[in-house]
Motif scaffolding. Structure first.
Motif, mmCIF file in Angstrom:
data_model
loop_
_atom_site.group_PDB
_atom_site.id
_atom_site.type_symbol
_atom_site.label_atom_id
_atom_site.label_comp_id
_atom_site.label_asym_id
_atom_site.label_seq_id
_atom_site.Cartn_x
_atom_site.Cartn_y
_atom_site.Cartn_z
ATOM 1 N N PRO A 1 -7.398 3.634 -2.206
ATOM 2 C CA PRO A 1 -6.098 3.037 -1.894
ATOM 3 C C PRO A 1 -5.280 2.870 -3.168
ATOM 4 O O PRO A 1 -5.806 2.523 -4.228
ATOM 5 C CB PRO A 1 -6.460 1.673 -1.287
ATOM 6 C CG PRO A 1 -7.844 1.392 -1.731
ATOM 7 C CD PRO A 1 -8.514 2.719 -1.916
ATOM 8 N N GLN B 1 -2.694 9.988 -7.307
ATOM 9 C CA GLN B 1 -3.193 10.354 -5.979
ATOM 10 C C GLN B 1 -4.008 11.640 -6.026
ATOM 11 O O GLN B 1 -5.025 11.777 -5.329
ATOM 12 C CB GLN B 1 -2.022 10.500 -5.005
ATOM 13 C CG GLN B 1 -1.386 9.184 -4.603
ATOM 14 C CD GLN B 1 -0.182 9.373 -3.701
ATOM 15 O OE1 GLN B 1 0.571 10.337 -3.841
ATOM 16 N NE2 GLN B 1 0.021 8.451 -2.774
ATOM 17 N N THR C 1 -6.002 0.145 9.460
ATOM 18 C CA THR C 1 -4.707 -0.026 8.811
ATOM 19 C C THR C 1 -4.679 0.699 7.479
ATOM 20 O O THR C 1 -3.715 1.381 7.140
ATOM 21 C CB THR C 1 -4.425 -1.520 8.592
ATOM 22 O OG1 THR C 1 -4.528 -2.195 9.837
ATOM 23 C CG2 THR C 1 -3.026 -1.728 8.024
ATOM 24 N N LEU D 1 0.849 -1.187 0.000
ATOM 25 C CA LEU D 1 0.000 0.000 0.000
ATOM 26 C C LEU D 1 0.884 1.235 0.000
ATOM 27 O O LEU D 1 1.848 1.326 0.759
ATOM 28 C CB LEU D 1 -0.892 0.011 1.240
ATOM 29 C CG LEU D 1 -2.221 -0.719 1.136
ATOM 30 C CD1 LEU D 1 -2.853 -0.837 2.520
ATOM 31 C CD2 LEU D 1 -3.159 0.029 0.205
ATOM 32 N N GLY E 1 2.026 4.700 0.870
ATOM 33 C CA GLY E 1 1.973 5.776 1.836
ATOM 34 C C GLY E 1 3.310 6.493 1.811
ATOM 35 O O GLY E 1 4.171 6.203 0.978
ATOM 36 N N PRO E 2 3.530 7.429 2.728
ATOM 37 C CA PRO E 2 4.789 8.190 2.716
ATOM 38 C C PRO E 2 6.039 7.315 2.772
ATOM 39 O O PRO E 2 7.019 7.580 2.068
ATOM 40 C CB PRO E 2 4.668 9.081 3.965
ATOM 41 C CG PRO E 2 3.195 9.233 4.160
ATOM 42 C CD PRO E 2 2.589 7.934 3.736
ATOM 43 N N ASP E 3 6.030 6.252 3.599
ATOM 44 C CA ASP E 3 7.211 5.407 3.723
ATOM 45 C C ASP E 3 7.496 4.647 2.435
ATOM 46 O O ASP E 3 8.657 4.495 2.031
ATOM 47 C CB ASP E 3 7.042 4.413 4.880
ATOM 48 C CG ASP E 3 7.092 5.089 6.240
ATOM 49 O OD1 ASP E 3 7.508 6.262 6.294
ATOM 50 O OD2 ASP E 3 6.707 4.444 7.235
ATOM 51 N N ARG F 1 -6.387 3.243 6.608
ATOM 52 C CA ARG F 1 -6.373 4.679 6.820
ATOM 53 C C ARG F 1 -4.980 5.153 7.220
ATOM 54 O O ARG F 1 -4.504 6.197 6.755
ATOM 55 C CB ARG F 1 -7.388 5.052 7.920
ATOM 56 C CG ARG F 1 -7.593 6.542 8.069
ATOM 57 C CD ARG F 1 -8.760 6.853 9.003
ATOM 58 N NE ARG F 1 -10.014 6.406 8.444
ATOM 59 C CZ ARG F 1 -10.713 5.355 8.895
ATOM 60 N NH1 ARG F 1 -10.251 4.653 9.912
ATOM 61 N NH2 ARG F 1 -11.833 5.006 8.331
ATOM 62 N N VAL G 1 -2.015 3.687 6.490
ATOM 63 C CA VAL G 1 -1.025 3.544 5.431
ATOM 64 C C VAL G 1 -1.269 4.518 4.296
ATOM 65 O O VAL G 1 -0.345 4.997 3.656
ATOM 66 C CB VAL G 1 -1.005 2.089 4.907
ATOM 67 C CG1 VAL G 1 -0.011 1.938 3.784
ATOM 68 C CG2 VAL G 1 -0.654 1.143 6.040
ATOM 69 N N THR G 2 -2.500 4.820 4.005
ATOM 70 C CA THR G 2 -2.812 5.712 2.893
ATOM 71 C C THR G 2 -2.958 7.153 3.330
ATOM 72 O O THR G 2 -3.444 7.978 2.572
ATOM 73 C CB THR G 2 -4.104 5.266 2.185
ATOM 74 O OG1 THR G 2 -5.174 5.283 3.121
ATOM 75 C CG2 THR G 2 -3.959 3.881 1.591
ATOM 76 N N GLY G 3 -2.560 7.435 4.552
ATOM 77 C CA GLY G 3 -2.578 8.823 4.996
ATOM 78 C C GLY G 3 -3.973 9.349 5.241
ATOM 79 O O GLY G 3 -4.249 10.520 5.073
#
Length: 414
Positions: free
Chosen positions: A136, A129, A405, A98, A100-102, A407, A409-411
């Protein structure tokens, strides 16, 4: 739920809207030559193709056009996930992730390993995005399938600190294609994938082999970058690693010039002096073009030699699988390759081989010989399935992800 699959290159976006389970495709297309006056968008829907010019179009403009098309078809609200092909995930990713920022930072950290590909992948993700807020977004990595390689296959015989400090190792690419055709080969052979030992050959403008045992990659022909391995359309494949130094001394060529030539002016293009397109080269070879003849023969010889070498990674060889534009459509290349591999038990069925073009899959070896299969690849479908496996708790082997989870991971977008 429909999955929107995106494959973003430096000047192109290939996309497909499909169902992960059935493979049903509602819309597909290609935006190419982005940022140039010749930029255009080709859409395929219900068997019909339309083409439109969009001079100097950017990623953002392409996604705006795609959104409008989805709205017109009444599918915008039915898109449940956006899945992205990402070329290089380094050692960190052995499965879809997924975004996300990381994850974005990890993709960015792999730019030195794929300087032509990962920046384009990141640009596509950022545009998606912005265009599809609330959905997601999943990254599916070309390199992930090959993270099962053992150290004897992925380590180079170079100073250890090059690996430990700089990640210098063999990664492999075309992972989604190799994984997909291995599954399809098991279905065609009516045998469990878990008990099959295959060599899969993805042959297009880019070419690579994989040794697949029990559904896992044990070796592959591409390495740190997609330049290693087979002869390709414009890439050299394997060369003496001292080539750069030799040309610097003898011809005064810089590191950058030689590297660019090995990537863009070598392979079939360099050998033939004519083209990197196998179709054109085969036609020219029939007409007596010496460069085209040489290019085809070198391609075939290096491919057959590499297939024999790749089989060493396996406890046995149950089948050879051809896929990709050349693998699926060049009966001539397949025939030449199999005729060189009699020592591995291959014997060509000429009629079956000649029939296996333009989307026709099947067995092209004689009865009783080691099976040789032609299988159409479908990387978009494999990417959609990988995304679904990650996001769907009830899917066997999937990673269960609750709403909290998602929410996180996807900010907060899920």
């Amino acid at each position: 739920m429909w999955t929107l699959v995106l494959n973003c290159g430096s000047s192109s976006v290939k996309f497909a809207l499909l169902q992960a389970e059935s493979g049903e495709t509602a819309l597909s297309g290609l935006a190419e030559r982005l940022g140039s006056p010749e930029a255009r968008l080709v859409l395929s829907q219900a068997g019909q193709k339309t083409e439109s010019a969009h001079p100097d179009a950017s990623y953002a403009e392409v996604f705006a056009l795609l959104l409008a098309e989805l709205e017109q078809l009444g599918l915008r609200e039915q898109v449940g996930v956006v899945a992205h092909r990402v070329v290089h995930g380094g050692e960190k990713f052995s499965a879809p992730a997924l975004i996300g920022p990381d994850v974005l930072e990890s993709i960015r950290a792999c730019i030195p390993l794929a300087p032509l590909h990962n920046p384009a992948n990141l640009a596509g993700i950022e545009a998606a995005q912005a265009s599809f807020p609330g959905l997601p977004q999943v990254a599916v990595f070309d390199t992930a399938f090959h993270q099962t390689l053992p150290p004897v296959a992925y380590r180079y015989a170079v100073p250890k600190e090059w690996y430990t400090e700089h990640g210098v190792r063999r990664y492999g690419f075309h992972g989604t294609s190799h994984a997909y055709v291995a599954q399809e080969a098991a279905r065609m052979l009516n045998r469990p994938l878990a008990e099959l030992h295959l060599v899969t050959a993805h042959l297009g403008n880019g070419c690579s082999l994989a040794a697949v045992s029990g559904g896992k990659s044990l070796d592959t022909s591409m390495g740190l970058t997609p330049l290693e391995g087979l002869v390709m359309g414009t890439r050299s494949g394997d060369v003496d690693p001292n080539l750069h130094d030799y040309l610097a001394r003898q011809a005064g060529l810089s590191l950058e010039v030689v590297t660019d030539a090995l990537n863009r002016r070598s392979g079939l293009t360099g050998l033939s002096g004519l083209s990197g397109d196998m179709r054109q080269l085969e036609e020219a070879a029939v007409q007596g073009h010496a460069g085209a003849t040489l290019a085809v023969e070198v391609f075939v010889y290096r491919l057959a030699k590499s297939i024999a070498a790749m089989s060493v990674a396996l406890p046995g060889l149950d089948a050879l699988v051809f896929t990709g534009g050349i693998g699926e459509n060049s009966a001539g290349v397949r025939a030449k390759v199999l005729n060189r591999l009699g020592l591995l038990g291959f014997a060509l069925d000429e009629a079956a081989n000649d029939a296996a073009v333009r989307g026709v899959a099947g067995q092209i070896g004689r009865p009783g010989s080691t099976p040789a299969l032609v299988v159409g690849t479908n990387e978009e479908l494999m990417i959609a399935r990988e995304a679904a496996r990650l996001l769907t708790p009830e899917r066997p082997g999937s990673q269960q992800l609750g709403s909290n989870t998602l929410r996180a991971v996807t900010g907060g977008l899920a």
